[in-house]
Design a protein around this motif. Structure first.
Motif, PDB file in Angstrom:
ATOM      1  N   HIS A  96     -13.138   4.151 -14.895  1.00  4.51           N
ATOM      2  CA  HIS A  96     -13.479   2.863 -15.511  1.00  4.51           C
ATOM      3  C   HIS A  96     -13.064   1.704 -14.593  1.00  4.51           C
ATOM      4  O   HIS A  96     -13.865   0.825 -14.288  1.00  4.51           O
ATOM      5  CB  HIS A  96     -12.781   2.745 -16.870  1.00  4.51           C
ATOM      6  N   PHE A  97     -11.832   1.734 -14.130  1.00  7.18           N
ATOM      7  CA  PHE A  97     -11.348   0.636 -13.263  1.00  7.18           C
ATOM      8  C   PHE A  97     -12.111   0.603 -11.942  1.00  7.18           C
ATOM      9  O   PHE A  97     -12.351  -0.474 -11.389  1.00  7.18           O
ATOM     10  CB  PHE A  97      -9.840   0.775 -13.003  1.00  7.18           C
ATOM     11  N   ALA A  98     -12.494   1.785 -11.456  1.00  7.22           N
ATOM     12  CA  ALA A  98     -13.198   1.820 -10.165  1.00  7.22           C
ATOM     13  C   ALA A  98     -14.628   1.296 -10.285  1.00  7.22           C
ATOM     14  O   ALA A  98     -15.311   1.103  -9.285  1.00  7.22           O
ATOM     15  CB  ALA A  98     -13.199   3.241  -9.611  1.00  7.22           C
TER      16      ALA A  98
ATOM     17  N   HIS B  33     -10.280   2.533  -6.920  1.00  2.00           N
ATOM     18  CA  HIS B  33     -11.336   2.756  -5.907  1.00  2.00           C
ATOM     19  C   HIS B  33     -10.886   3.818  -4.916  1.00  2.00           C
ATOM     20  O   HIS B  33     -11.662   4.670  -4.506  1.00  2.00           O
ATOM     21  CB  HIS B  33     -11.621   1.455  -5.158  1.00  2.00           C
ATOM     22  N   ARG B  34      -9.631   3.718  -4.500  1.00  2.00           N
ATOM     23  CA  ARG B  34      -9.135   4.652  -3.473  1.00  2.00           C
ATOM     24  C   ARG B  34      -8.993   6.066  -4.027  1.00  2.00           C
ATOM     25  O   ARG B  34      -9.324   7.030  -3.365  1.00  2.00           O
ATOM     26  CB  ARG B  34      -7.783   4.197  -2.921  1.00  2.00           C
ATOM     27  N   VAL B  35      -8.501   6.195  -5.279  1.00  2.00           N
ATOM     28  CA  VAL B  35      -8.336   7.544  -5.846  1.00  2.00           C
ATOM     29  C   VAL B  35      -9.700   8.219  -5.897  1.00  2.00           C
ATOM     30  O   VAL B  35      -9.861   9.374  -5.488  1.00  2.00           O
ATOM     31  CB  VAL B  35      -7.747   7.498  -7.278  1.00  2.00           C
ATOM     32  N   LYS B  36     -10.685   7.481  -6.377  1.00  2.00           N
ATOM     33  CA  LYS B  36     -12.022   8.043  -6.528  1.00  2.00           C
ATOM     34  C   LYS B  36     -12.557   8.471  -5.164  1.00  2.00           C
ATOM     35  O   LYS B  36     -13.118   9.545  -4.994  1.00  2.00           O
ATOM     36  CB  LYS B  36     -12.913   6.966  -7.153  1.00  2.00           C
TER      37      LYS B  36
ATOM     38  N   ARG C 251     -11.980   2.015   6.232  1.00  2.00           N
ATOM     39  CA  ARG C 251     -11.962   1.352   4.932  1.00  2.00           C
ATOM     40  C   ARG C 251     -10.658   1.611   4.180  1.00  2.00           C
ATOM     41  O   ARG C 251     -10.098   0.730   3.551  1.00  2.00           O
ATOM     42  CB  ARG C 251     -13.121   1.860   4.081  1.00  2.00           C
ATOM     43  N   PHE C 252     -10.211   2.838   4.270  1.00  2.00           N
ATOM     44  CA  PHE C 252      -9.001   3.215   3.537  1.00  2.00           C
ATOM     45  C   PHE C 252      -7.788   2.448   4.067  1.00  2.00           C
ATOM     46  O   PHE C 252      -7.009   1.868   3.303  1.00  2.00           O
ATOM     47  CB  PHE C 252      -8.783   4.732   3.665  1.00  2.00           C
ATOM     48  N   TYR C 253      -7.641   2.417   5.381  1.00  2.00           N
ATOM     49  CA  TYR C 253      -6.474   1.728   5.953  1.00  2.00           C
ATOM     50  C   TYR C 253      -6.572   0.214   5.772  1.00  2.00           C
ATOM     51  O   TYR C 253      -5.573  -0.463   5.592  1.00  2.00           O
ATOM     52  CB  TYR C 253      -6.308   2.097   7.429  1.00  2.00           C
TER      53      TYR C 253
ATOM     54  N   PRO D  20     -11.890  -8.397   3.781  1.00  2.00           N
ATOM     55  CA  PRO D  20     -13.152  -7.657   3.836  1.00  2.00           C
ATOM     56  C   PRO D  20     -13.055  -6.382   3.002  1.00  2.00           C
ATOM     57  O   PRO D  20     -12.831  -5.305   3.525  1.00  2.00           O
ATOM     58  CB  PRO D  20     -13.313  -7.353   5.337  1.00  2.00           C
ATOM     59  N   LEU D  21     -13.201  -6.525   1.701  1.00  2.00           N
ATOM     60  CA  LEU D  21     -12.999  -5.354   0.838  1.00  2.00           C
ATOM     61  C   LEU D  21     -14.296  -4.586   0.667  1.00  2.00           C
ATOM     62  O   LEU D  21     -15.357  -5.160   0.524  1.00  2.00           O
ATOM     63  CB  LEU D  21     -12.500  -5.813  -0.532  1.00  2.00           C
ATOM     64  N   GLN D  22     -14.172  -3.256   0.684  1.00  2.00           N
ATOM     65  CA  GLN D  22     -15.363  -2.406   0.488  1.00  2.00           C
ATOM     66  C   GLN D  22     -15.131  -1.496  -0.694  1.00  2.00           C
ATOM     67  O   GLN D  22     -14.092  -0.916  -0.792  1.00  2.00           O
ATOM     68  CB  GLN D  22     -15.551  -1.522   1.710  1.00  2.00           C
TER      69      GLN D  22
END
Ligand code: ATP
Length: 440
Positions: free
Chosen positions: A15-17, A58-61, A226-228, A438-440
């Motif tokens: 949901h949050f993602a 977002h990152r967990v997903k 993107r992750f870092y 710069p968020l993705q």
């Protein structure tokens, strides 16, 4: 005991993602955190309680959906569990105790900000253009959409109401207590994620060994970028909040942002540190000289820690190249030159060495994680360092991570090599500080 993601938690993470992340600019963070009171700190906490779970989700997903079975690697799973655990701690953190506060305090917290307190608009980060090209070919991260196929909207930072009326308000102990508890929670979360870079690197190594792969694929490379980058952002927000809550006020600092960062001072210190590491590593009495040409009165708002990280990493590369080209026993070496110039938009730092340069065929590889020409690349199975200690070289993370730090606030990093002679690296720092993450 290790943490497990329950089906219910997965539901919340998804949901949050489904919400986009809200990027902030350096300028907004300066204004947001200026002259903090317990009331404005509480409001800043409100922003984080809303924003951080979205970023973490977002990152967990994404960690769960990695291609090429990467998500099955034990170290990747470990990192995913850290993110999920922090997500859970944040979403279960209680909101401010509004009901127990006197009416005048509630009013001071809920008041609309006057015009002069509106945050300035942020501008798109110029790095997004490069990254959109880079990420264009990615297939494993579906665009974040809701059930109707449209992206859910969130209010941009400048239109939010994170403001508290502080004039003449005496904040009750409940507010201070709430801020203290939230800061403690953030400190624990930040500590949990300290070893993320090394653990993800470990996960990629596990995967490389399992697949017998020499280099990492482009899609994995882009995911790591993107992750870092996201990690830099999360740690910036958390670090900023902790600093605002715990550090004594300083006229030149807003949290971890120094509004008058002295480029000369930061670069000079990075030179000293890099030369020290070089001399230790090669057991030399005196490493190659580094000349610094930089106006002493050049100041601009920045996070000094980010700039010193970038310059230190690049100088280590240059020092290593020079020492390895001429051998560690020489009395003299051609100097490394660091030139800093202020332009209209940018402050540019050029680092030039005569370390022999990089063959053109290797240039595309230098930006990939894990590319190094240092022998014995290995991250110990039980590697537990809190983050990268400062080795001379060896992980192949120096260049790509430094470029992310530069891009995070709208700058960039470029490298030009003259094979057989030396290397020039340009660090561009965006002076305007209005570009958002710069968020993705
Ligand atoms: N100034 C330079 N001159 C020559 N080669 C360079 C220079 N900078 C980088 N390189 C090459 O690029 C490679 C990758 O550099 P990078 O900084 O990413 O990783 P590293 O220095 O090997 O390890 P670390 O992660 O510890 O920084 C280096 O191993 C080196 O071969």
């Amino acid at each position: 005991m290790s943490f497990r993601i329950s089906p219910d938690l997965w539901h919340k993470i998804r949901h949050f993602a489904s919400f986009p992340q809200t990027g902030v600019s350096l300028q907004q963070m300066v204004l947001f955190g200026q002259n903090p009171s317990q009331g404005t700190l509480l409001k800043a906490g409100e922003f984080l309680l809303e924003e951080l779970p979205i970023r973490l989700a977002h990152r967990v997903k994404e960690l769960d959906e990695l291609p090429h079975n990467l998500s099955e690697m034990p170290s990747i799973n470990k990192v995913k569990d850290w993110y999920a655990q922090s997500f859970e701690e944040l979403i279960s953190f209680p909101g401010p105790p509004m009901d127990s506060l006197p009416q005048h305090i509630r009013d001071a917290l809920l008041v609309q900000p006057p015009k002069q307190h509106k945050l300035p608009e942020s501008t798109p980060n110029p790095s997004l253009a490069f990254m959109a090209d880079d990420f264009g070919s990615m297939s494993f991260t579906p665009p974040k959409q809701n059930g109707n196929g449209a992206q859910k909207m969130r209010i941009p930072m400048e239109r939010r109401r994170y403001y508290a009326n502080t004039s003449g308000v005496v904040w009750p102990p409940e507010v201070r207590d709430y801020n203290r508890r939230f800061t403690k929670t953030l400190e624990a979360i930040k500590r949990r994620h300290d070893p993320t870079v090394t653990t993800v690197a470990q996960g990629v190594l596990e995967w490389k060994r399992k697949c017998n792969a020499r280099n990492i694929d482009l899609d994995v490379q882009h995911w790591l970028d993107r992750f870092y980058l996201s990690r830099i952002g999360i740690r910036f927000l958390i670090g900023q909040h902790i600093a605002l809550n715990t550090l004594q006020p300083h006229p030149d600092y807003v949290g971890i942002i120094c509004t008058r960062s002295s480029v000369h001072e930061i670069v000079h210190e990075a030179i000293e540190n890099a030369r020290f590491v070089c001399e230790e590593h090669y057991a030399m009495f005196k490493g190659p000289p580094v000349q610094l040409i930089c106006p002493k009165d050049l100041h601009f708002p920045y996070v000094p820690g980010h700039l010193s990280h970038i310059v230190f990493e690049l100088l280590k590369n240059s020092l290593r190249a020079v020492v390895e080209r001429y051998g560690p026993d020489r009395d003299t070496y051609p100097p490394i030159k660091v030139i800093v110039v202020e332009g209209k938009e940018d402050i540019t730092i050029k680092i030039s060495d005569e370390g022999g340069g990089i063959p053109r065929s290797a240039i595309p590889l230098i930006w990939t994680y894990m590319y190094t020409t240092m022998d014995g690349q290995n991250i110990d199975q039980d590697f537990q360092a809190s983050d990268f200690k400062a080795p001379m070289a060896g992980f192949g993370y120096g260049l790509p991570l430094s470029r992310l730090y530069a891009r995070y606030f709208g700058g960039d990093l470029r490298l030009i090599s003259m094979d057989g002679f030396g290397t020039d690296v340009y660090i561009h720092l965006n002076k305007l500080s209005s570009s958002r993450e710069p968020l993705q």
